[in-house]
Design a protein around this motif. Structure first.
Motif, mmCIF file in Angstrom:
data_model
loop_
_atom_site.group_PDB
_atom_site.id
_atom_site.type_symbol
_atom_site.label_atom_id
_atom_site.label_comp_id
_atom_site.label_asym_id
_atom_site.label_seq_id
_atom_site.Cartn_x
_atom_site.Cartn_y
_atom_site.Cartn_z
ATOM 1 N N ASN A 2 0.822 -1.209 0.000
ATOM 2 C CA ASN A 2 0.000 0.000 0.000
ATOM 3 C C ASN A 2 0.857 1.261 0.000
ATOM 4 N N ALA A 3 2.053 1.165 0.633
ATOM 5 C CA ALA A 3 2.948 2.327 0.669
ATOM 6 C C ALA A 3 3.511 2.622 -0.715
ATOM 7 N N ILE A 4 3.667 1.575 -1.541
ATOM 8 C CA ILE A 4 4.198 1.769 -2.887
ATOM 9 C C ILE A 4 3.088 2.208 -3.837
ATOM 10 N N LEU A 5 2.015 1.415 -3.886
ATOM 11 C CA LEU A 5 0.877 1.753 -4.749
ATOM 12 C C LEU A 5 -0.145 2.548 -3.939
ATOM 13 N N SER A 6 0.187 3.778 -3.633
ATOM 14 C CA SER A 6 -0.709 4.643 -2.873
ATOM 15 C C SER A 6 -1.888 5.070 -3.751
ATOM 16 N N LYS A 7 -2.884 5.652 -3.129
ATOM 17 C CA LYS A 7 -4.067 6.128 -3.860
ATOM 18 C C LYS A 7 -3.677 7.180 -4.897
ATOM 19 N N LYS A 8 -2.749 8.052 -4.526
ATOM 20 C CA LYS A 8 -2.294 9.099 -5.437
ATOM 21 C C LYS A 8 -1.590 8.503 -6.660
ATOM 22 N N THR A 9 -0.783 7.462 -6.419
ATOM 23 C CA THR A 9 -0.068 6.804 -7.518
ATOM 24 C C THR A 9 -1.039 6.115 -8.467
ATOM 25 N N ILE A 10 -2.049 5.445 -7.915
ATOM 26 C CA ILE A 10 -3.049 4.748 -8.739
ATOM 27 C C ILE A 10 -3.828 5.746 -9.590
ATOM 28 N N ILE A 11 -4.219 6.873 -8.987
ATOM 29 C CA ILE A 11 -4.943 7.916 -9.737
ATOM 30 C C ILE A 11 -4.079 8.444 -10.867
#
Length: 381
Positions: A2-11
């Motif tokens: 989750n720290a790598i694929l954060s919500k901001k990164t996914i967006i």
């Protein structure tokens, strides 16, 4: 995870790949219906998406650099970005038109952007913040030596030998010079990553070098500063870095079409297209370098800037010469008289800027002025 694929990164990934999908499906239609209004809209959308992607590249590259330590972290970013340029130049060369000077124009533009504009900004703003900054003088000299060697034999030499005429290598010369550049660049990478890695690390405060006898201590310190290396995290972040860089590659082709249309419509210099694409492609690396200088990690800024140009020449020249030999396309690498003068001034100024002394903001101003002169001569030769 989750720290790598954060919500901001996914967006970020969803938005940039959605734009890529739209241009993949309708890009040809957009290009056929170009007008001043639609061209402006497309330019803004493409530029915004590429810059948005660039911020993601910088974030992931920073994480990898701190996890892996120097020079591996910056090498990943450098080789990724330079690969983009090689792909773009190759795509143009393999297109229907004749683009004999595309490689030369692109490499020279990269040189002026990276070694004058970006280095100048790093020197100026890093110096204004810290007064003066330290770097690894011996490692920096090897970068400059490689730049003189690789760019000299590939871009200065063609104008002073018989070759095939007009700054073009003969087939035998192209094969020989490609081979020599590949061999030299391979040895340099091995030199940089193995026994002499210590030359590309930030020295301790108050010093400008890391001695050979202290190399293992410095390398161990760098590795310990990076923390525990989680191989799974490194793999995931590397894949993530590629998925963020790839849209820049895919969209740069469409950007080139829009920029070419704008240049022809407004009767601007043709070289401007290459400059704009070079700026866009190298934006992630440039942003990372400036950030490193502002964090007082000036050796990392040097690794990014000088390393980028070494890799640009070391990878691009053999690639375009080999493509030219296979396809029969003409590859003209010889610089014009004006470009030769700017080339020599850039090399001399770079040598004077990094002669083993600490940085100074006035040197940054000189590099920036030289870049502005380059732009002036593009519009008013």
């Amino acid at each position: 995870m989750n720290a790598i694929l954060s919500k901001k990164t996914i967006i970020r990934l969803v938005i940039i790949w959605l734009v890529v999908l739209i241009f993949s499906l309708f890009g040809h239609t957009f290009n056929q219906a170009l007008s001043p209004t639609s061209g402006t809209v497309l330019f803004v959308v493409l530029l915004s998406t590429i810059i948005y992607s660039s911020f993601g590249v910088v974030k992931e590259a920073d994480e990898l650099a701190h996890k892996l330590g120097e020079p591996y972290g910056t090498l990943i970013l450098t080789l990724s970005i330079v690969s983009i340029e090689v792909i773009l130049i190759s795509a143009v060369m393999l297109g229907p038109g004749e683009s004999a000077e595309i490689a030369k124009d692109s490499i020279f533009s990269v040189m002026m952007i990276i070694m004058n504009l970006v280095v100048g900004i790093c020197l100026l703003f890093g110096g204004l913040k810290y007064g003066e900054q330290e770097y690894n003088a011996q490692g920096t000299m090897t970068y400059l030596s490689m730049i003189i060697m690789l760019s000299g034999i590939s871009m200065l030499l063609p104008n002073f030998i018989q070759g095939a005429g007009n700054g073009i290598f003969s087939n035998v010369q192209a094969i020989g010079i490609s081979s020599l550049i590949i061999i030299l660049y391979t040895f340099f990478l091995a030199y940089q990553m193995k026994g002499y890695r210590h030359l590309y690390l930030q020295p301790r405060q108050g010093q400008m070098e890391i001695r050979f006898k202290d190399r293992n201590i410095s390398v161990n310190e760098e590795e310990s500063n990076g923390g525990n290396v989680d191989k799974r995290e490194i793999i995931i972040r590397s894949i993530l870095l590629i998925t963020i860089i790839l849209p820049i590659v895919l969209l740069s082709h469409h950007m080139a079409s829009v920029v070419d249309y704008g240049i022809k419509t407004t009767n601007l210099p043709p070289l401007l297209g290459g400059i704009l694409i070079a700026i866009i492609v190298f934006t992630p690396e440039s942003m990372t370098a400036v950030k490193a200088a502002l964090n007082n990690e000036f050796q990392r800024a040097i690794n990014l800037c000088h390393g980028a140009f070494v890799s640009t020449v070391g990878l691009t020249i053999p690639s375009v010469l080999i493509i030219g030999l296979i396809t029969g396309k003409t590859v003209a690498l010889g610089l014009t008289a004006t470009e030769t003068i700017l080339f020599v001034i850039t090399l001399l100024l770079s040598l004077m800027s990094f002669l083993g002394k600490r940085t100074s903001p006035i040197l940054g101003v000189m590099h920036i002025v030289l870049f502005v002169l380059f732009i002036l001569l593009v519009f008013n030769p």
